[in-house]
Scaffold this active site. Structure first.
Site, PDB file in Angstrom:
ATOM      1  N   ARG A  72       0.860  -1.188   0.000  1.00 19.71           N
ATOM      2  CA  ARG A  72       0.000   0.000   0.000  1.00 19.71           C
ATOM      3  C   ARG A  72       0.894   1.236   0.000  1.00 19.71           C
ATOM      4  NH1 ARG A  72      -2.412   3.243   4.487  1.00 19.71           N
ATOM      5  NH2 ARG A  72      -4.190   4.331   3.580  1.00 19.71           N
ATOM      6  N   HIS A 115      -3.003  10.860   0.310  1.00 24.08           N
ATOM      7  CA  HIS A 115      -2.495  10.669   1.671  1.00 24.08           C
ATOM      8  C   HIS A 115      -1.850  11.987   2.092  1.00 24.08           C
ATOM      9  CE1 HIS A 115      -1.092   7.377   4.671  1.00 24.08           C
ATOM     10  NE2 HIS A 115      -0.815   8.549   5.223  1.00 24.08           N
ATOM     11  N   GLU A 160      -7.661   8.539   5.684  1.00 25.45           N
ATOM     12  CA  GLU A 160      -7.944   9.232   6.935  1.00 25.45           C
ATOM     13  C   GLU A 160      -8.393  10.686   6.755  1.00 25.45           C
ATOM     14  OE1 GLU A 160      -4.760   8.840   9.747  1.00 25.45           O
ATOM     15  OE2 GLU A 160      -4.816   6.668   9.719  1.00 25.45           O
ATOM     16  N   ASN A 283      -7.764   2.013   9.508  1.00 24.46           N
ATOM     17  CA  ASN A 283      -6.471   2.170  10.171  1.00 24.46           C
ATOM     18  C   ASN A 283      -6.733   2.176  11.665  1.00 24.46           C
ATOM     19  OD1 ASN A 283      -5.466   2.494   7.626  1.00 24.46           O
ATOM     20  ND2 ASN A 283      -4.947   4.657   7.839  1.00 24.46           N
ATOM     21  N   TYR A 285      -4.899   1.976  15.545  1.00 24.94           N
ATOM     22  CA  TYR A 285      -3.689   2.001  16.365  1.00 24.94           C
ATOM     23  C   TYR A 285      -3.964   1.804  17.850  1.00 24.94           C
ATOM     24  CZ  TYR A 285      -1.083   3.522  12.302  1.00 24.94           C
ATOM     25  OH  TYR A 285      -0.499   3.558  11.061  1.00 24.94           O
ATOM     26  N   GLU A 350      -3.767   0.036   7.974  1.00 26.60           N
ATOM     27  CA  GLU A 350      -2.610   0.435   8.781  1.00 26.60           C
ATOM     28  C   GLU A 350      -2.788  -0.096  10.192  1.00 26.60           C
ATOM     29  OE1 GLU A 350      -1.636   4.623   9.010  1.00 26.60           O
ATOM     30  OE2 GLU A 350      -1.961   4.879   6.860  1.00 26.60           O
TER      31      GLU A 350
HETATM   32  C1  FCB Z   1      -1.691   7.427  10.378  1.00 19.79           C
HETATM   33  C2  FCB Z   1      -1.213   7.931   9.042  1.00 19.79           C
HETATM   34  C3  FCB Z   1       0.139   7.420   8.646  1.00 19.79           C
HETATM   35  C4  FCB Z   1       1.090   7.361   9.821  1.00 19.79           C
HETATM   36  C5  FCB Z   1       0.454   6.627  10.970  1.00 19.79           C
HETATM   37  C6  FCB Z   1       1.350   6.476  12.173  1.00 19.79           C
HETATM   38  O1  FCB Z   1      -2.595   8.330  10.917  1.00 19.79           O
HETATM   39  O2  FCB Z   1      -2.130   7.568   8.036  1.00 19.79           O
HETATM   40  O3  FCB Z   1       0.615   8.230   7.597  1.00 19.79           O
HETATM   41  O4  FCB Z   1       1.500   8.615  10.153  1.00 19.79           O
HETATM   42  O5  FCB Z   1      -0.715   7.280  11.359  1.00 19.79           O
END
Ligand code: FCB
Length: 443
Positions: A72, A115, A160, A283, A285, A350
């Site tokens: 990607r 992006h 995002e 995405n 985290y 992500e």
């Molecule tokens: C996301 C972004 C990516 C990177 C990660 C850690 O929000 O899409 O570019 O910065 O966080």
């Protein structure tokens, strides 16, 4: 089923390419922002980054060596349309070469069209708060699709939009660095409109990537429950609802009514925004444990519409970014998307963690914490699939250590270490672990 699961790694153009003035690339908002004193850690920028523009062949070989099935990346709009009305063939050629190199090694190209590197001339004309930018995005998407559709089957419009709109226009932490919440609400809509306008111009497997969080209230008190509702509204539902349900959530419109009367939403826009998609990229985290706070503790910048809410420490270990680690949040989030929205293929586009890695005297990079993070989240993906979630793939963020936006080069997310002085790449232990995990399969 698990053999068709798509395993990949992700990057984005401004974060890795460098070559900021090569072959006719024009400036983007991140070039401007990173040159504005005080915006990026230590005044760093993406002028060189991982020099991937010149080293893409080596990087593709590296991916093949790790057994990645998909890659990607994002296409840099300012390489393709560096000035209004100008199509830069050299920019398109770069992505054709990259895609060809991937295909030769059996790696599926997974481009994202936006992006975050908006051409500066479009920001000068008003940026995403300006409706015209949505039409310019669709035009650009059409150009890239025309050039690459003979070899690319998977298309993602935006990465995002929450970050583009809110970090870019509401609190100014990201480019273009404007702290104008009223304009940010318009930016949200015009990003989504640009997405919807682009969809019918693309072909194949078409989607959008949203950064979603699993938001829970810190206590069962009505005030905390309402704070969680508001944060969930602005982070998740403000984006996924118009895209998959064709309507903005009423409660979020009410939360934002002090900023906007939404007269910028024109007849037909929501039908455009909710054109049928094939997939949704998520995405993920970190989870969000949220409580009401009045007044907001000093030092916290409330998100628009989420004033008087704050994040509560869930007591879990954190990554180098200070983000709490909770793979159950991913599992819950995936199940929630399945429950609340129409059936659609899902991809984790992500997921990953920054830690302060260094190359050991023996030349290896030992990153057990990253392996643990990836292992937990991939296990959560496997559990989701076991529970019937139509999750079709997983992309680790990131292939390479890179320019982490306002954090500059201070946060290393790569499974491959980059020495930014020499550009030497060293697969970390996590890359070797990931390669073995791919061979084993998801389930
Ligand atoms: C996301 C972004 C990516 C990177 C990660 C850690 O929000 O899409 O570019 O910065 O966080």
């Amino acid at each position: 089923m698990s053999s068709s699961f798509l395993w990949g790694a992700a990057t984005s153009s401004y974060q890795i390419e460098g070559a900021f003035a090569d072959d006719g690339r024009g400036p983007s908002i991140w070039d401007t922002f990173s040159r504005t004193p005080g915006k990026v850690r230590d005044g760093e920028n993406g002028d060189v980054a991982c020099d991937h523009y010149h080293r893409y062949l080596d990087d593709v070989r590296l991916m093949a060596g790790l057994g990645l099935r998909a890659y990607r990346f994002s296409v840099a709009w300012p390489r393709i349309v560096p000035e209004r009305g100008v199509v830069n063939q050299a920019g398109l050629d770069f992505y054709r070469r990259l895609v060809d190199a991937l295909l030769e090694r059996g790696i599926t190209p997974w481009p994202t069209l936006y992006h975050w590197d908006l051409p500066q001339y479009l920001e000068d004309a008003g940026g995403w708060p300006n409706r015209d930018t949505a039409y310019r995005f669709a035009e650009y998407a059409d150009i890239v699709h025309t050039a690459l559709s003979d070899r690319v089957e998977n298309w993602t419009t935006l990465n995002e939009p929450w970050c583009s709109a809110l970090l870019g226009y509401a609190n100014g932490e990201h480019a273009p660095g404007r702290a104008e919440p009223e304009q940010a609400v318009k930016a949200v809509h015009h990003l989504l409109l640009g997405h919807g306008l682009a969809v019918p111009l693309l072909s194949g497997n078409i989607g959008i990537t949203l950064n979603m969080s699993h938001v829970t209230p810190a206590t069962t008190s009505p005030a905390d429950v309402d704070a969680a509702r508001r944060i969930d509204g602005i982070q998740n539902r403000l984006f996924i609802d118009p895209v998959l349900l064709g309507a903005y959530p009423e409660d979020v419109l009410a939360d934002l009514s002090h900023l906007s009367d939404f007269s910028h939403v024109k007849d037909g826009d929501l039908a455009t925004i909710s054109r049928k998609l094939d997939m949704l990229g998520i995405n993920y985290y970190s989870p969000a444990l949220v409580a009401a706070a009045d007044p907001v503790p000093s030092g916290t910048t409330p998100w628009i519409g989420a004033e008087s809410a704050h994040w509560v420490d869930g007591g879990r270990p954190r990554t180098g970014m200070g983000w709490e680690i909770d793979e159950n949040g991913l599992l819950d989030l995936l199940q929630r998307v399945v429950k609340d929205y129409p059936a659609i293929d899902l991809y984790i586009t992500e997921n990953g963690a920054a830690f302060a890695d260094s190359v050991s005297s023996g030349g290896a990079v030992h990153d057990p914490e990253r392996i643990d993070y990836l292992e937990r989240h991939i296990s959560a993906c496997a559990e989701a699939v076991n529970r019937g979630v139509p999750l079709k793939g997983y992309f680790a963020w990131s292939l390479l250590d890179n320019f982490e936006w306002a954090h500059g080069y201070g946060q290393r997310f790569g499974i491959v270490h980059v020495d930014f002085g020499t550009q030497k790449r060293t697969p970390k232990d996590s890359a070797l672990w990931y390669a073995a995990r791919i061979r084993k399969g998801l389930l």
